[in-house]
Design a protein around this motif. Structure first.
Motif, PDB file in Angstrom:
ATOM      1  N   ALA A 125       0.900  -1.228   0.005  1.00 28.81           N
ATOM      2  CA  ALA A 125      -0.065   0.150  -0.205  1.00 28.81           C
ATOM      3  C   ALA A 125       0.692   1.327   0.005  1.00 28.81           C
ATOM      4  N   GLN A 126       2.225   1.047  -0.223  1.00 31.56           N
ATOM      5  CA  GLN A 126       2.983   2.435  -0.402  1.00 31.56           C
ATOM      6  C   GLN A 126       2.719   3.325  -1.305  1.00 31.56           C
ATOM      7  N   SER A 127       2.238   2.942  -2.430  1.00 31.21           N
ATOM      8  CA  SER A 127       1.720   3.663  -3.490  1.00 31.21           C
ATOM      9  C   SER A 127       0.326   4.558  -2.967  1.00 31.21           C
ATOM     10  N   ALA A 174      12.587  10.870  13.452  1.00 30.04           N
ATOM     11  CA  ALA A 174      12.893  10.751  12.032  1.00 30.04           C
ATOM     12  C   ALA A 174      11.851  10.015  11.433  1.00 30.04           C
ATOM     13  N   GLY A 175      10.737  10.211  11.297  1.00 31.68           N
ATOM     14  CA  GLY A 175       9.926   9.368  10.609  1.00 31.68           C
ATOM     15  C   GLY A 175       9.997  10.262   9.147  1.00 31.68           C
ATOM     16  N   VAL A 176       8.883   9.963   8.323  1.00 32.67           N
ATOM     17  CA  VAL A 176       8.701  10.502   6.948  1.00 32.67           C
ATOM     18  C   VAL A 176       9.027  12.186   6.706  1.00 32.67           C
ATOM     19  N   TYR A 195      17.469  12.895  15.815  1.00 31.90           N
ATOM     20  CA  TYR A 195      16.954  11.870  16.771  1.00 31.90           C
ATOM     21  C   TYR A 195      15.514  11.246  16.815  1.00 31.90           C
ATOM     22  N   ASP A 196      15.475   9.963  17.146  1.00 32.40           N
ATOM     23  CA  ASP A 196      14.429   9.256  17.215  1.00 32.40           C
ATOM     24  C   ASP A 196      14.207   8.422  17.977  1.00 32.40           C
ATOM     25  N   VAL A 197      13.060   8.002  18.629  1.00 29.77           N
ATOM     26  CA  VAL A 197      13.182   6.764  19.489  1.00 29.77           C
ATOM     27  C   VAL A 197      13.163   5.361  18.874  1.00 29.77           C
ATOM     28  N   TYR A 225       5.530   1.892  14.657  1.00 23.09           N
ATOM     29  CA  TYR A 225       5.496   3.401  15.282  1.00 23.09           C
ATOM     30  C   TYR A 225       6.212   3.342  16.425  1.00 23.09           C
ATOM     31  N   ALA A 226       6.326   4.624  17.046  1.00 24.82           N
ATOM     32  CA  ALA A 226       6.857   4.671  18.391  1.00 24.82           C
ATOM     33  C   ALA A 226       5.739   4.428  19.380  1.00 24.82           C
ATOM     34  N   ARG A 227       6.113   4.077  20.563  1.00 22.29           N
ATOM     35  CA  ARG A 227       5.314   4.306  21.747  1.00 22.29           C
ATOM     36  C   ARG A 227       5.633   5.449  22.761  1.00 22.29           C
ATOM     37  N   GLU A 228       4.785   5.784  23.575  1.00 24.54           N
ATOM     38  CA  GLU A 228       4.888   6.664  24.244  1.00 24.54           C
ATOM     39  C   GLU A 228       6.207   6.467  25.520  1.00 24.54           C
ATOM     40  N   LEU A 229       6.845   7.350  25.880  1.00 22.95           N
ATOM     41  CA  LEU A 229       7.880   6.939  26.782  1.00 22.95           C
ATOM     42  C   LEU A 229       7.282   6.810  28.139  1.00 22.95           C
ATOM     43  N   THR A 230       8.186   6.237  29.124  1.00 18.20           N
ATOM     44  CA  THR A 230       7.920   6.317  30.498  1.00 18.20           C
ATOM     45  C   THR A 230       8.613   7.584  31.105  1.00 18.20           C
ATOM     46  N   VAL A 257       3.268  10.609  18.076  1.00 17.84           N
ATOM     47  CA  VAL A 257       2.597   8.878  18.236  1.00 17.84           C
ATOM     48  C   VAL A 257       1.376   8.969  18.074  1.00 17.84           C
ATOM     49  N   PRO A 258       0.933   7.940  17.146  1.00 17.01           N
ATOM     50  CA  PRO A 258      -0.448   8.050  16.504  1.00 17.01           C
ATOM     51  C   PRO A 258      -1.360   7.926  17.604  1.00 17.01           C
ATOM     52  N   GLY A 259      -2.434   8.740  17.571  1.00 19.60           N
ATOM     53  CA  GLY A 259      -3.531   8.883  18.592  1.00 19.60           C
ATOM     54  C   GLY A 259      -3.407   9.500  19.773  1.00 19.60           C
ATOM     55  N   ALA A 262       1.273  15.049  20.901  1.00 21.09           N
ATOM     56  CA  ALA A 262       2.712  14.822  20.377  1.00 21.09           C
ATOM     57  C   ALA A 262       3.671  15.040  21.681  1.00 21.09           C
ATOM     58  N   PRO A 263       4.526  14.167  21.803  1.00 23.38           N
ATOM     59  CA  PRO A 263       5.569  14.139  23.100  1.00 23.38           C
ATOM     60  C   PRO A 263       6.163  15.520  22.925  1.00 23.38           C
ATOM     61  N   ARG A 264       6.448  15.850  24.206  1.00 26.31           N
ATOM     62  CA  ARG A 264       6.911  17.284  24.737  1.00 26.31           C
ATOM     63  C   ARG A 264       8.780  17.040  24.760  1.00 26.31           C
ATOM     64  N   LEU A 265       9.259  17.406  23.621  1.00 27.58           N
ATOM     65  CA  LEU A 265      10.799  17.096  23.642  1.00 27.58           C
ATOM     66  C   LEU A 265      11.652  18.292  23.984  1.00 27.58           C
ATOM     67  N   ILE A 266      10.979  19.706  23.708  1.00 32.24           N
ATOM     68  CA  ILE A 266      11.501  20.886  24.022  1.00 32.24           C
ATOM     69  C   ILE A 266      10.825  21.707  24.999  1.00 32.24           C
TER      70      ILE A 266
HETATM   71  P1  NAD Z   1       4.715   9.845  12.853  1.00 31.13           P
HETATM   72  O1  NAD Z   1       4.328  10.853  12.010  1.00 31.13           O
HETATM   73  O2  NAD Z   1       3.974   8.838  13.614  1.00 31.13           O
HETATM   74  O3  NAD Z   1       5.955  10.094  13.690  1.00 31.13           O
HETATM   75  C1  NAD Z   1       7.106  10.718  13.549  1.00 31.13           C
HETATM   76  C2  NAD Z   1       8.437  10.261  14.318  1.00 31.13           C
HETATM   77  O4  NAD Z   1       8.228  10.866  15.729  1.00 31.13           O
HETATM   78  C3  NAD Z   1       8.394   8.705  14.204  1.00 31.13           C
HETATM   79  O5  NAD Z   1       9.620   8.416  13.521  1.00 31.13           O
HETATM   80  C4  NAD Z   1       8.547   8.370  15.740  1.00 31.13           C
HETATM   81  O6  NAD Z   1       9.248   7.225  15.749  1.00 31.13           O
HETATM   82  C5  NAD Z   1       9.016   9.716  16.342  1.00 31.13           C
HETATM   83  N1  NAD Z   1       8.896   9.843  17.895  1.00 31.13           N
HETATM   84  C6  NAD Z   1       7.669   9.596  18.337  1.00 31.13           C
HETATM   85  N2  NAD Z   1       7.945   9.723  19.935  1.00 31.13           N
HETATM   86  C7  NAD Z   1       9.456  10.201  19.769  1.00 31.13           C
HETATM   87  C8  NAD Z   1      10.174  10.792  20.876  1.00 31.13           C
HETATM   88  N3  NAD Z   1       9.598  10.851  22.387  1.00 31.13           N
HETATM   89  N4  NAD Z   1      11.333  11.320  20.615  1.00 31.13           N
HETATM   90  C9  NAD Z   1      11.837  11.279  19.346  1.00 31.13           C
HETATM   91  N5  NAD Z   1      11.026  10.808  18.232  1.00 31.13           N
HETATM   92  C10 NAD Z   1       9.851  10.572  18.485  1.00 31.13           C
HETATM   93  O7  NAD Z   1       5.573   8.579  12.097  1.00 31.13           O
HETATM   94  P2  NAD Z   1       5.593   8.572  10.549  1.00 31.13           P
HETATM   95  O8  NAD Z   1       6.615   9.419   9.799  1.00 31.13           O
HETATM   96  O9  NAD Z   1       4.310   8.450   9.991  1.00 31.13           O
HETATM   97  O10 NAD Z   1       6.200   6.899  10.160  1.00 31.13           O
HETATM   98  C11 NAD Z   1       6.510   6.038  11.302  1.00 31.13           C
HETATM   99  C12 NAD Z   1       6.487   4.749  10.843  1.00 31.13           C
HETATM  100  O11 NAD Z   1       5.849   4.186   9.747  1.00 31.13           O
HETATM  101  C13 NAD Z   1       7.981   4.555  10.315  1.00 31.13           C
HETATM  102  O12 NAD Z   1       8.526   3.301  11.192  1.00 31.13           O
HETATM  103  C14 NAD Z   1       8.078   4.339   8.878  1.00 31.13           C
HETATM  104  O13 NAD Z   1       9.082   3.607   8.359  1.00 31.13           O
HETATM  105  C15 NAD Z   1       6.817   3.566   8.866  1.00 31.13           C
HETATM  106  N6  NAD Z   1       6.155   3.702   7.426  1.00 31.13           N
HETATM  107  C16 NAD Z   1       6.033   2.619   6.898  1.00 31.13           C
HETATM  108  C17 NAD Z   1       5.520   2.816   5.565  1.00 31.13           C
HETATM  109  C18 NAD Z   1       5.149   1.454   4.767  1.00 31.13           C
HETATM  110  O14 NAD Z   1       5.880   0.286   5.028  1.00 31.13           O
HETATM  111  N7  NAD Z   1       4.226   1.455   3.659  1.00 31.13           N
HETATM  112  C19 NAD Z   1       5.351   3.902   5.058  1.00 31.13           C
HETATM  113  C20 NAD Z   1       5.581   5.295   5.856  1.00 31.13           C
HETATM  114  C21 NAD Z   1       6.067   5.043   6.941  1.00 31.13           C
END
Ligand code: NAD
Length: 376
Positions: A125-127, A174-176, A195-197, A225-230, A257-259, A262-266
């Motif tokens: 489903a990438q396309s 470092a997502g998309v 940086y990314d988790v 996806y990432a999970r929420e941190l402790t 983090v889906p749903g 956004a994590p507070r990093l700054i």
């Molecule tokens: P996203 O928009 O949900 O999140 C952006 C980034 O934030 C993610 O990389 C996530 O790991 C990071 N993040 C979350 N909490 C963080 C924290 N506390 N500190 C630092 N970074 C944090 O993510 P996205 O860009 O939509 O994509 C995420 C995932 O989906 C990746 O694994 C990507 O490879 C995968 N993906 C797969 C496909 C596919 O196979 N078709 C396509 C697109 C993306």
């Protein structure tokens, strides 16, 4: 009678994209469907009506009343849903988690709806992955905003007036979007670290020529996806990140983090440790922001540090954002049309995953749960 595919001019505030560009309108026609588009639908994305040579033009009311399939960028309004035929199909970003009122109205009017944000992120489903296509636009634009807002050069310059040091850019998440921001900042000549988790991002960051910031904290969640941190992990992460933030000329934050918010990093303190004239571009502003000081839709200045909270970045590059989005829509829709008729394979993982409502039922479990939550 072939299926009617309807396309409206988007009415959401500041939305400039169009769901179907002329190239895709022509491709849809080759599937044997009728393409009915509202006059001026593509104008704000620089696709004038004259380019839609394979489409028929009409007004919004007629399109809503006759569409078997309505293609959208933003969710339809509740009024639009009420004007659709029972059993019509709507495909677009539905903001399923944030719009229970819309989900309810789709259910009540017997509309079949597919949410582009729910398309499974599997290789096949990438396309069709509109989250990715639009995130690429957002990441690119965020780097340009950083460069434009910064009162410094991004690249190193060697001039008769001396050498200019390159800007230091930190990308968080470092997502998309983050990877595209890294690539763009590198092309502009900045020294980039990120940086990314998710540990998988380490090699991706390095392959773009950026340095990976080691915090020792990794948190892979479900579905890649990432999970929420402790709280303990957050504290460990912040210790390292705060120093890197302070040393940066520009921070581009894209963490999400889906749903979840956004994590507070700054933190406020970390932002204020940056040099005056530094910039934070918070791509997560819409989800509550990665920076404590972010105000969504505004640029605020604290101690000379500019914090930009852009909204709907893909709409700031509507030509290519629309082109990519409408290709995603076409790739999703193509297997669902046979000889000009709708032929959805309901057992297909992609359609089943993206399905929000059908025949008066909410099919997306998380949206159903939101509506069934007891009101406090
Ligand atoms: P996203 O928009 O949900 O999140 C952006 C980034 O934030 C993610 O990389 C996530 O790991 C990071 N993040 C979350 N909490 C963080 C924290 N506390 N500190 C630092 N970074 C944090 O993510 P996205 O860009 O939509 O994509 C995420 C995932 O989906 C990746 O694994 C990507 O490879 C995968 N993906 C797969 C496909 C596919 O196979 N078709 C396509 C697109 C993306």
């Amino acid at each position: 009678m072939s299926v009617v595919v309807g396309i409206l001019k988007e009415t959401a505030a500041k939305e400039t994209r169009v769901a179907v560009v002329p190239e895709i309108a022509s491709k849809l026609k080759t599937l044997g469907v009728r393409v009915l588009i509202e006059r001026g639908a593509g104008a704000s994305a620089n696709f004038p009506d004259a380019l839609y040579t394979d489409a028929e033009f009409s007004d919004a009311a007629t399109i809503l009343a006759s569409a078997d399939i309505l293609l959208k960028v933003q969710p339809p309004s509740v009024t639009e849903v009420a004007a659709l035929k029972k059993g019509a199909v709507v495909i677009g970003f539905m903001q399923a988690y944030a719009r229970p009122d819309l989900v309810l109205s789709l259910k009540e009017h017997g509309i079949t709806s597919f949410a582009m944000e729910l398309v499974p992120r599997i290789s096949r489903a990438q396309s069709m992955d509109a989250l990715s296509s639009q995130a690429s636009v957002a990441g690119y634009k965020a780097a340009l905003i950083a460069a434009d807002t910064l009162e410094k050069f991004m690249p190193m310059l060697t001039t008769a007036a001396g050498t200019i040091r390159p800007a230091a850019v930190l990308v968080l998440g470092a997502g998309v979007a983050g990877l595209q921001a890294i690539a763009t900042a590198k092309r502009l000549g900045a020294v980039v670290e990120a940086y990314d988790v998710r540990s998988a991002t380490k090699d991706q960051v390095k392959s773009l020529g950026a340095k990976f910031v080691e915090t020792g904290v990794f948190a892979e969640g479900a579905g890649g996806y990432a999970r929420e941190l402790t709280p303990a992990e957050t504290a460990r992460q912040q210790e390292v990140l705060d120093a890197r933030i302070a040393a940066s000329d520009a921070v581009i934050s894209t963490a999400s983090v889906p749903g979840r918010p956004a994590p507070r990093l700054i933190s406020r303190a970390a932002a204020l440790r940056m040099r005056p004239g530094s910039v934070i571009v918070d791509v997560a502003a819409e989800q509550g922001g990665n920076c404590e000081l972010t105000k969504a839709g505004e640029t605020v200045v604290h101690n000379g540090v500019k914090i930009v909270g852009p909204l709907n970045l893909p709409a700031s590059l509507p030509y290519h954002a629309s082109e990519m989005y409408s290709r995603n829509l076409f790739n999703l829709l193509k297997p669902a049309i046979a000889a000009g008729e709708l032929a959805i394979d309901w057992s297909d993982e992609v359609f089943a995953g993206a399905l929000l409502t059908r025949e008066g039922e909410i099919k997306h479990a998380a949206s159903r749960a939101i509506l069934e939550e007891p009101k406090t």
